[in-house]
Design a protein around this motif. Sequence first.
Motif, PDB file in Angstrom:
ATOM      1  N   GLU A 123       0.829  -1.210   0.000  1.00 18.62           N
ATOM      2  CA  GLU A 123       0.000   0.000   0.000  1.00 18.62           C
ATOM      3  C   GLU A 123       0.863   1.260   0.000  1.00 18.62           C
ATOM      4  N   VAL A 124       1.970   1.245   0.749  1.00 21.25           N
ATOM      5  CA  VAL A 124       2.887   2.388   0.761  1.00 21.25           C
ATOM      6  C   VAL A 124       3.490   2.564  -0.630  1.00 21.25           C
ATOM      7  N   ARG A 125       3.891   1.461  -1.255  1.00 24.70           N
ATOM      8  CA  ARG A 125       4.464   1.512  -2.604  1.00 24.70           C
ATOM      9  C   ARG A 125       3.460   2.093  -3.600  1.00 24.70           C
ATOM     10  N   ALA A 126       2.221   1.633  -3.528  1.00 27.01           N
ATOM     11  CA  ALA A 126       1.183   2.134  -4.449  1.00 27.01           C
ATOM     12  C   ALA A 126       0.944   3.623  -4.234  1.00 27.01           C
ATOM     13  N   LEU A 127       0.884   4.055  -2.986  1.00 28.30           N
ATOM     14  CA  LEU A 127       0.690   5.471  -2.690  1.00 28.30           C
ATOM     15  C   LEU A 127       1.886   6.275  -3.183  1.00 28.30           C
ATOM     16  N   GLY A 128       3.090   5.791  -2.912  1.00 27.58           N
ATOM     17  CA  GLY A 128       4.290   6.474  -3.371  1.00 27.58           C
ATOM     18  C   GLY A 128       4.344   6.596  -4.879  1.00 27.58           C
ATOM     19  N   THR A 129       3.932   5.557  -5.579  1.00 26.80           N
ATOM     20  CA  THR A 129       3.895   5.597  -7.044  1.00 26.80           C
ATOM     21  C   THR A 129       2.969   6.705  -7.515  1.00 26.80           C
ATOM     22  N   ARG A 130       1.821   6.848  -6.880  1.00 24.13           N
ATOM     23  CA  ARG A 130       0.862   7.893  -7.258  1.00 24.13           C
ATOM     24  C   ARG A 130       1.419   9.289  -6.994  1.00 24.13           C
ATOM     25  N   VAL A 131       2.081   9.466  -5.846  1.00 24.06           N
ATOM     26  CA  VAL A 131       2.650  10.775  -5.510  1.00 24.06           C
ATOM     27  C   VAL A 131       3.755  11.135  -6.492  1.00 24.06           C
ATOM     28  N   VAL A 132       4.677  10.211  -6.735  1.00 23.19           N
ATOM     29  CA  VAL A 132       5.808  10.492  -7.622  1.00 23.19           C
ATOM     30  C   VAL A 132       5.329  10.702  -9.053  1.00 23.19           C
ATOM     31  N   SER A 133       4.343   9.937  -9.482  1.00 28.61           N
ATOM     32  CA  SER A 133       3.791  10.119 -10.820  1.00 28.61           C
ATOM     33  C   SER A 133       3.150  11.508 -10.955  1.00 28.61           C
ATOM     34  N   ALA A 134       2.436  11.953  -9.918  1.00 27.96           N
ATOM     35  CA  ALA A 134       1.835  13.294  -9.936  1.00 27.96           C
ATOM     36  C   ALA A 134       2.926  14.356 -10.021  1.00 27.96           C
ATOM     37  N   MET A 135       4.022  14.158  -9.294  1.00 28.16           N
ATOM     38  CA  MET A 135       5.144  15.098  -9.332  1.00 28.16           C
ATOM     39  C   MET A 135       5.758  15.151 -10.733  1.00 28.16           C
ATOM     40  N   ALA A 136       5.658  14.041 -11.477  1.00 26.45           N
ATOM     41  CA  ALA A 136       6.212  13.952 -12.831  1.00 26.45           C
ATOM     42  C   ALA A 136       5.172  14.300 -13.885  1.00 26.45           C
ATOM     43  N   GLY A 137       4.118  14.975 -13.484  1.00 29.36           N
ATOM     44  CA  GLY A 137       3.094  15.396 -14.437  1.00 29.36           C
ATOM     45  C   GLY A 137       2.200  14.276 -14.915  1.00 29.36           C
ATOM     46  N   GLY A 138       2.103  13.204 -14.132  1.00 30.18           N
ATOM     47  CA  GLY A 138       1.240  12.080 -14.481  1.00 30.18           C
ATOM     48  C   GLY A 138       1.923  11.041 -15.349  1.00 30.18           C
ATOM     49  N   ALA A 139       3.214  11.220 -15.577  1.00 25.64           N
ATOM     50  CA  ALA A 139       3.952  10.298 -16.449  1.00 25.64           C
ATOM     51  C   ALA A 139       4.121   8.923 -15.807  1.00 25.64           C
ATOM     52  N   ASP A 140       4.198   7.916 -16.670  1.00 28.63           N
ATOM     53  CA  ASP A 140       4.551   6.570 -16.229  1.00 28.63           C
ATOM     54  C   ASP A 140       5.998   6.622 -15.747  1.00 28.63           C
ATOM     55  N   LEU A 141       6.284   6.024 -14.616  1.00 27.91           N
ATOM     56  CA  LEU A 141       7.613   6.137 -14.033  1.00 27.91           C
ATOM     57  C   LEU A 141       8.639   5.229 -14.702  1.00 27.91           C
ATOM     58  N   GLY A 142       8.173   4.212 -15.404  1.00 24.12           N
ATOM     59  CA  GLY A 142       9.098   3.283 -16.037  1.00 24.12           C
ATOM     60  C   GLY A 142       9.739   2.360 -15.017  1.00 24.12           C
ATOM     61  N   GLU A 143      10.556   1.455 -15.498  1.00 19.93           N
ATOM     62  CA  GLU A 143      11.166   0.438 -14.627  1.00 19.93           C
ATOM     63  C   GLU A 143      12.095   1.061 -13.591  1.00 19.93           C
ATOM     64  N   LEU A 144      12.925   2.021 -14.011  1.00 19.35           N
ATOM     65  CA  LEU A 144      13.842   2.666 -13.069  1.00 19.35           C
ATOM     66  C   LEU A 144      13.069   3.422 -11.998  1.00 19.35           C
ATOM     67  N   GLY A 145      12.055   4.161 -12.399  1.00 19.18           N
ATOM     68  CA  GLY A 145      11.233   4.888 -11.438  1.00 19.18           C
ATOM     69  C   GLY A 145      10.554   3.947 -10.454  1.00 19.18           C
ATOM     70  N   ASP A 146      10.059   2.831 -10.958  1.00 17.56           N
ATOM     71  CA  ASP A 146       9.429   1.831 -10.084  1.00 17.56           C
ATOM     72  C   ASP A 146      10.432   1.294  -9.070  1.00 17.56           C
ATOM     73  N   VAL A 198       6.104   5.816   5.297  1.00 14.18           N
ATOM     74  CA  VAL A 198       4.754   5.542   5.778  1.00 14.18           C
ATOM     75  C   VAL A 198       3.826   6.414   4.945  1.00 14.18           C
ATOM     76  N   GLY A 199       2.682   5.885   4.590  1.00 11.41           N
ATOM     77  CA  GLY A 199       1.676   6.684   3.915  1.00 11.41           C
ATOM     78  C   GLY A 199       0.737   7.304   4.937  1.00 11.41           C
ATOM     79  N   VAL A 200       0.160   8.430   4.568  1.00 12.42           N
ATOM     80  CA  VAL A 200      -0.822   9.107   5.424  1.00 12.42           C
ATOM     81  C   VAL A 200      -2.011   9.490   4.553  1.00 12.42           C
ATOM     82  N   VAL A 201      -3.203   9.111   4.999  1.00  6.80           N
ATOM     83  CA  VAL A 201      -4.443   9.528   4.349  1.00  6.80           C
ATOM     84  C   VAL A 201      -5.178  10.409   5.356  1.00  6.80           C
ATOM     85  N   VAL A 202      -5.564  11.595   4.910  1.00  7.21           N
ATOM     86  CA  VAL A 202      -6.233  12.548   5.790  1.00  7.21           C
ATOM     87  C   VAL A 202      -7.733  12.300   5.741  1.00  7.21           C
ATOM     88  N   GLU A 203      -8.290  11.968   6.890  1.00  5.84           N
ATOM     89  CA  GLU A 203      -9.731  11.755   7.031  1.00  5.84           C
ATOM     90  C   GLU A 203     -10.337  13.073   7.523  1.00  5.84           C
TER      91      GLU A 203
END
Length: 162
Positions: free
Chosen positions: A100-123, A134-139
């Motif tokens: 779940e942390v990995r999935a959240l991190g992928t979304r954050v980093v992808s957003a920082m990259a303008g929505g781009a696919d991160l590719g194998e190196l980025g992954d 640690v991921g944080v979701v604000v309720e």
Amino acid sequence: MASGRSAVRLTERELDDFLAANLKVQVATVGPDGAPHLTTLFYTLVDGRIAFWTYRSSQKIANLRRDARISCLVEDGTEYAELRGVSIQGTARLVEELDEVRALGTRVVSAMAGGADLGELGDQIVDGQARKRVGVVVEPVKVASWDHRKMNGALPRHDNGA
């Protein structure tokens, strides 16, 4: 016709669009002495909620483990008549399961990259970072919003002499 605070409040759709269009959030947690601890982070939205990841050993995570209260501010604009923002008071839900942390991190980093696919190196980079984070979701408990562009007779722009 609405007046005052209600006149500048974002509609639900405007609020969703505003949060989706921005990347940075100011986050306040309660420090060990009761004082606010404030920092800026990149975020993404998870089910319409602000979510971010940060180092497991960070002060904000230590604060949230002790007291889950959190405040977030996303803002935009330079001149008074352009100011827009959303302030969220709520509680933090910590995300610690590695996938779940990995999935959240992928979304954050992808957003920082303008929505781009991160590719194998980025992954690979995200995977290495996820082990330290640690991921944080604000309720949300209370949400306030404003858009000064909705004001009638808004103040004129400043002339900075340029």
